[in-house]
Enzyme design. Structure first.
Site, PDB file in Angstrom:
ATOM      1  N   ASP A  19       0.794  -1.327  -0.179  1.00 34.60           N
ATOM      2  CA  ASP A  19       0.039   0.126  -0.024  1.00 34.60           C
ATOM      3  C   ASP A  19       0.950   1.285   0.121  1.00 34.60           C
ATOM      4  O   ASP A  19       1.620   1.545   1.070  1.00 34.60           O
ATOM      5  CB  ASP A  19      -0.889  -0.062   1.361  1.00 34.60           C
ATOM      6  CG  ASP A  19      -1.885   1.156   1.167  1.00 34.60           C
ATOM      7  OD1 ASP A  19      -2.967   1.302   0.628  1.00 34.60           O
ATOM      8  OD2 ASP A  19      -1.209   2.296   1.846  1.00 34.60           O
TER       9      ASP A  19
ATOM     10  N   TYR B  81       3.080   9.980  -0.535  1.00 31.94           N
ATOM     11  CA  TYR B  81       4.282   9.451   0.358  1.00 31.94           C
ATOM     12  C   TYR B  81       5.552   9.518  -0.501  1.00 31.94           C
ATOM     13  O   TYR B  81       6.544   9.426   0.102  1.00 31.94           O
ATOM     14  CB  TYR B  81       4.095   8.010   0.460  1.00 31.94           C
ATOM     15  CG  TYR B  81       2.618   7.626   1.108  1.00 31.94           C
ATOM     16  CD1 TYR B  81       2.004   8.414   1.819  1.00 31.94           C
ATOM     17  CD2 TYR B  81       2.469   6.131   1.092  1.00 31.94           C
ATOM     18  CE1 TYR B  81       0.873   7.842   2.316  1.00 31.94           C
ATOM     19  CE2 TYR B  81       1.331   5.629   1.857  1.00 31.94           C
ATOM     20  CZ  TYR B  81       0.387   6.534   2.462  1.00 31.94           C
ATOM     21  OH  TYR B  81      -0.590   6.416   3.269  1.00 31.94           O
TER      22      TYR B  81
ATOM     23  N   LYS C 284      -2.934   5.928  -4.345  1.00 30.09           N
ATOM     24  CA  LYS C 284      -3.909   6.761  -4.037  1.00 30.09           C
ATOM     25  C   LYS C 284      -3.731   8.284  -4.610  1.00 30.09           C
ATOM     26  O   LYS C 284      -2.531   8.737  -4.706  1.00 30.09           O
ATOM     27  CB  LYS C 284      -4.019   7.008  -2.375  1.00 30.09           C
ATOM     28  CG  LYS C 284      -3.980   5.625  -1.723  1.00 30.09           C
ATOM     29  CD  LYS C 284      -4.036   6.033  -0.114  1.00 30.09           C
ATOM     30  CE  LYS C 284      -3.837   4.671   0.519  1.00 30.09           C
ATOM     31  NZ  LYS C 284      -2.231   4.646   1.056  1.00 30.09           N
TER      32      LYS C 284
ATOM     33  N   HIS D  14      -7.599   9.554  -1.786  1.00 26.21           N
ATOM     34  CA  HIS D  14      -6.852   9.529  -0.638  1.00 26.21           C
ATOM     35  C   HIS D  14      -7.797  10.074   0.588  1.00 26.21           C
ATOM     36  O   HIS D  14      -7.972   9.333   1.616  1.00 26.21           O
ATOM     37  CB  HIS D  14      -5.487   9.977  -0.631  1.00 26.21           C
ATOM     38  CG  HIS D  14      -4.564   9.672   0.487  1.00 26.21           C
ATOM     39  ND1 HIS D  14      -3.062   9.625   0.030  1.00 26.21           N
ATOM     40  CD2 HIS D  14      -4.495   9.267   1.700  1.00 26.21           C
ATOM     41  CE1 HIS D  14      -2.718   9.219   1.078  1.00 26.21           C
ATOM     42  NE2 HIS D  14      -3.449   8.946   2.113  1.00 26.21           N
TER      43      HIS D  14
HETATM   44  P1  NDP Z   1       0.945   1.161  11.908  1.00 19.19           P
HETATM   45  O1  NDP Z   1      -0.094   1.310  12.859  1.00 19.19           O
HETATM   46  O2  NDP Z   1       1.105   0.011  10.822  1.00 19.19           O
HETATM   47  O3  NDP Z   1       2.121   1.278  12.921  1.00 19.19           O
HETATM   48  C1  NDP Z   1       3.212   1.412  12.516  1.00 19.19           C
HETATM   49  C2  NDP Z   1       4.403   1.631  13.624  1.00 19.19           C
HETATM   50  O4  NDP Z   1       4.285   0.167  14.500  1.00 19.19           O
HETATM   51  C3  NDP Z   1       5.674   1.793  13.319  1.00 19.19           C
HETATM   52  O5  NDP Z   1       6.329   2.817  13.952  1.00 19.19           O
HETATM   53  C4  NDP Z   1       6.346   0.444  13.499  1.00 19.19           C
HETATM   54  O6  NDP Z   1       7.844   0.870  13.676  1.00 19.19           O
HETATM   55  C5  NDP Z   1       5.690  -0.052  14.750  1.00 19.19           C
HETATM   56  N1  NDP Z   1       5.592  -1.633  14.381  1.00 19.19           N
HETATM   57  C6  NDP Z   1       5.412  -2.396  13.604  1.00 19.19           C
HETATM   58  N2  NDP Z   1       5.487  -3.631  13.867  1.00 19.19           N
HETATM   59  C7  NDP Z   1       6.030  -3.515  15.198  1.00 19.19           C
HETATM   60  C8  NDP Z   1       6.507  -4.618  16.001  1.00 19.19           C
HETATM   61  N3  NDP Z   1       6.558  -6.044  15.809  1.00 19.19           N
HETATM   62  N4  NDP Z   1       7.204  -4.322  17.277  1.00 19.19           N
HETATM   63  C9  NDP Z   1       7.007  -2.910  17.679  1.00 19.19           C
HETATM   64  N5  NDP Z   1       6.843  -1.939  16.645  1.00 19.19           N
HETATM   65  C10 NDP Z   1       6.414  -2.224  15.808  1.00 19.19           C
HETATM   66  O7  NDP Z   1       0.809   2.828  11.377  1.00 19.19           O
HETATM   67  P2  NDP Z   1       1.036   3.302  10.011  1.00 19.19           P
HETATM   68  O8  NDP Z   1       0.647   4.716  10.059  1.00 19.19           O
HETATM   69  O9  NDP Z   1       2.211   3.211   9.087  1.00 19.19           O
HETATM   70  O10 NDP Z   1      -0.428   2.719   8.998  1.00 19.19           O
HETATM   71  C11 NDP Z   1      -0.076   1.570   8.183  1.00 19.19           C
HETATM   72  C12 NDP Z   1      -0.147   1.917   6.830  1.00 19.19           C
HETATM   73  O11 NDP Z   1      -1.360   2.395   6.456  1.00 19.19           O
HETATM   74  C13 NDP Z   1       0.718   2.761   6.454  1.00 19.19           C
HETATM   75  O12 NDP Z   1       2.024   2.263   6.094  1.00 19.19           O
HETATM   76  C14 NDP Z   1      -0.144   3.196   5.040  1.00 19.19           C
HETATM   77  O13 NDP Z   1       0.212   2.511   3.990  1.00 19.19           O
HETATM   78  C15 NDP Z   1      -1.478   3.252   5.514  1.00 19.19           C
HETATM   79  N6  NDP Z   1      -1.969   4.618   6.007  1.00 19.19           N
HETATM   80  C16 NDP Z   1      -2.967   5.221   5.096  1.00 19.19           C
HETATM   81  C17 NDP Z   1      -3.601   6.399   5.402  1.00 19.19           C
HETATM   82  C18 NDP Z   1      -4.806   6.974   4.600  1.00 19.19           C
HETATM   83  O14 NDP Z   1      -4.967   8.245   4.843  1.00 19.19           O
HETATM   84  N7  NDP Z   1      -5.281   6.387   3.867  1.00 19.19           N
HETATM   85  C19 NDP Z   1      -3.153   7.137   6.767  1.00 19.19           C
HETATM   86  C20 NDP Z   1      -2.117   6.442   7.316  1.00 19.19           C
HETATM   87  C21 NDP Z   1      -1.539   5.155   7.074  1.00 19.19           C
HETATM   88  P3  NDP Z   1       9.025   0.065  12.857  1.00 19.19           P
HETATM   89  O15 NDP Z   1       8.876   0.525  11.326  1.00 19.19           O
HETATM   90  O16 NDP Z   1      10.205   0.652  13.600  1.00 19.19           O
HETATM   91  O17 NDP Z   1       8.926  -1.325  13.111  1.00 19.19           O
END
Ligand code: NDP
Length: 278
Positions: free
Chosen positions: A48, A53, A78, A111
């Site tokens: 995604d 981005y 998006k 988006h």
């Molecule tokens: P998430 O809820 O997926 O959380 C991501 C965070 O969790 C990062 O800081 C990551 O750190 C941490 N994390 C992941 N796995 C672990 C683990 N096993 N242990 C501890 N920490 C962990 O957040 P996002 O906001 O990135 O949402 C996911 C996706 O949703 C986005 O990447 C995007 O593609 C989409 N999105 C869409 C939006 C929209 O408006 N349509 C808005 C926001 C997001 P680390 O990377 O250091 O592991």
């Protein structure tokens, strides 16, 4: 079926979408190719991204470097800028395809609705044309609330196949969830881990200890059992593999309810009704 990372949900146009994938929000362009390659090589089949981005080129590179067949990958991007002029929408779509180095996307989303500009209906009509051209296998929206979806239903031809919204145990949006289910629109959860905030919740930690699983696995398993598509983000290959290991256990009904009760209407991102970035 939701028994493995490759299992898919059928959208209302018959296209199959994986229940589980990897998001790349805020992943820098120069690390994106590695993250996407790691995800695909670890068994993920859905990526995604979004034009805003700024990493579509990196996603395209990662797709190519992974060695996984394009037809086995479900790729979402998006659209950022709304327009009444459909050519402006077509141009943005073409630019995404160019950067992603692909001839089609599997899912193309608006988006944000940005209702204050009143352009999302015209924008959706242009996206319907992209769908009919065959270059987006499915189309949908993101961050649309019920009134926005009702306007599309009243004024447009095609019902979105997906609505990607903020969804995690602290924000379950019950009314919207029920609306989507009733209209056969798949709910895809963004920030399924509440950007990591949910991982220190005492109830989630308690369940992780009880099931001998990580907090991430407990939360994503809850999504899976509710029939919610998820796209957690991590930069780390080990975490990617670990996060996806959620098909070998089940949460009891009582524990599902316990997680449901964590809802406190907490948004980690903007409210779609007021989000107005151009
Ligand atoms: P998430 O809820 O997926 O959380 C991501 C965070 O969790 C990062 O800081 C990551 O750190 C941490 N994390 C992941 N796995 C672990 C683990 N096993 N242990 C501890 N920490 C962990 O957040 P996002 O906001 O990135 O949402 C996911 C996706 O949703 C986005 O990447 C995007 O593609 C989409 N999105 C869409 C939006 C929209 O408006 N349509 C808005 C926001 C997001 P680390 O990377 O250091 O592991």
């Amino acid at each position: 079926m939701r028994n493995s990372i490759t299992d898919r949900v059928t959208l209302h146009n018959g296209v199959e979408m994986p229940w589980f994938g990897a998001g790349v929000f805020k992943v820098e362009q120069d690390v994106t190719a590695r993250v996407v390659r790691d995800a695909l090589q670890s068994g993920y089949r859905m990526i995604d991204t979004a034009s805003i981005y700024g990493n579509e080129q990196g996603v395209g590179d990662g797709l190519r470097e992974s060695g996984v067949d394009r037809k086995d990958i479900f790729l979402t991007t998006k659209l950022w800028r709304h327009a009444h002029d459909e050519q402006e929408i077509f141009d943005q779509f073409d630019e995404s395809l160019r950067l992603l180095q692909t001839e089609y996307v599997d899912l193309y989303l608006i988006h944000w609705p940005k209702p204050m500009f009143d352009q999302y209906v015209a924008t959706w009509k242009a996206i319907e044309k992209i769908y009919k051209s065959g270059r987006a296998r499915a189309i949908g929206v993101s961050n649309f609330n019920i009134p926005h979806l009702e306007r599309l239903a009243a004024e447009c031809e095609i019902v979105p196949m997906v609505n990607q919204i903020e969804f995690h145990p602290y924000l379950v949006q019950t009314d919207l969830q029920q609306y989507l289910q009733a209209h056969n629109i798949v709910l895809e959860a963004w920030s399924p881990l509440a950007k990591g905030r949910i991982l220190t919740d005492p109830a989630i930690l308690g369940l992780a200890a009880k099931y001998g699983r990580t907090p991430v696995q407990v939360v994503l398993r809850w999504d899976m059992q509710k029939g919610i598509v998820t796209i957690p983000k991590t930069l780390t290959r080990e975490r990617m593999i670990d996060n996806a290991d959620l098909f070998g256990f089940s949460l009891s009904e009582t524990d599902m309810t316990l997680i449901d009760r964590l809802d406190c209407h907490l948004r980690t991102g903007p409210d779609p009704d007021v989000f107005d970035k151009r």
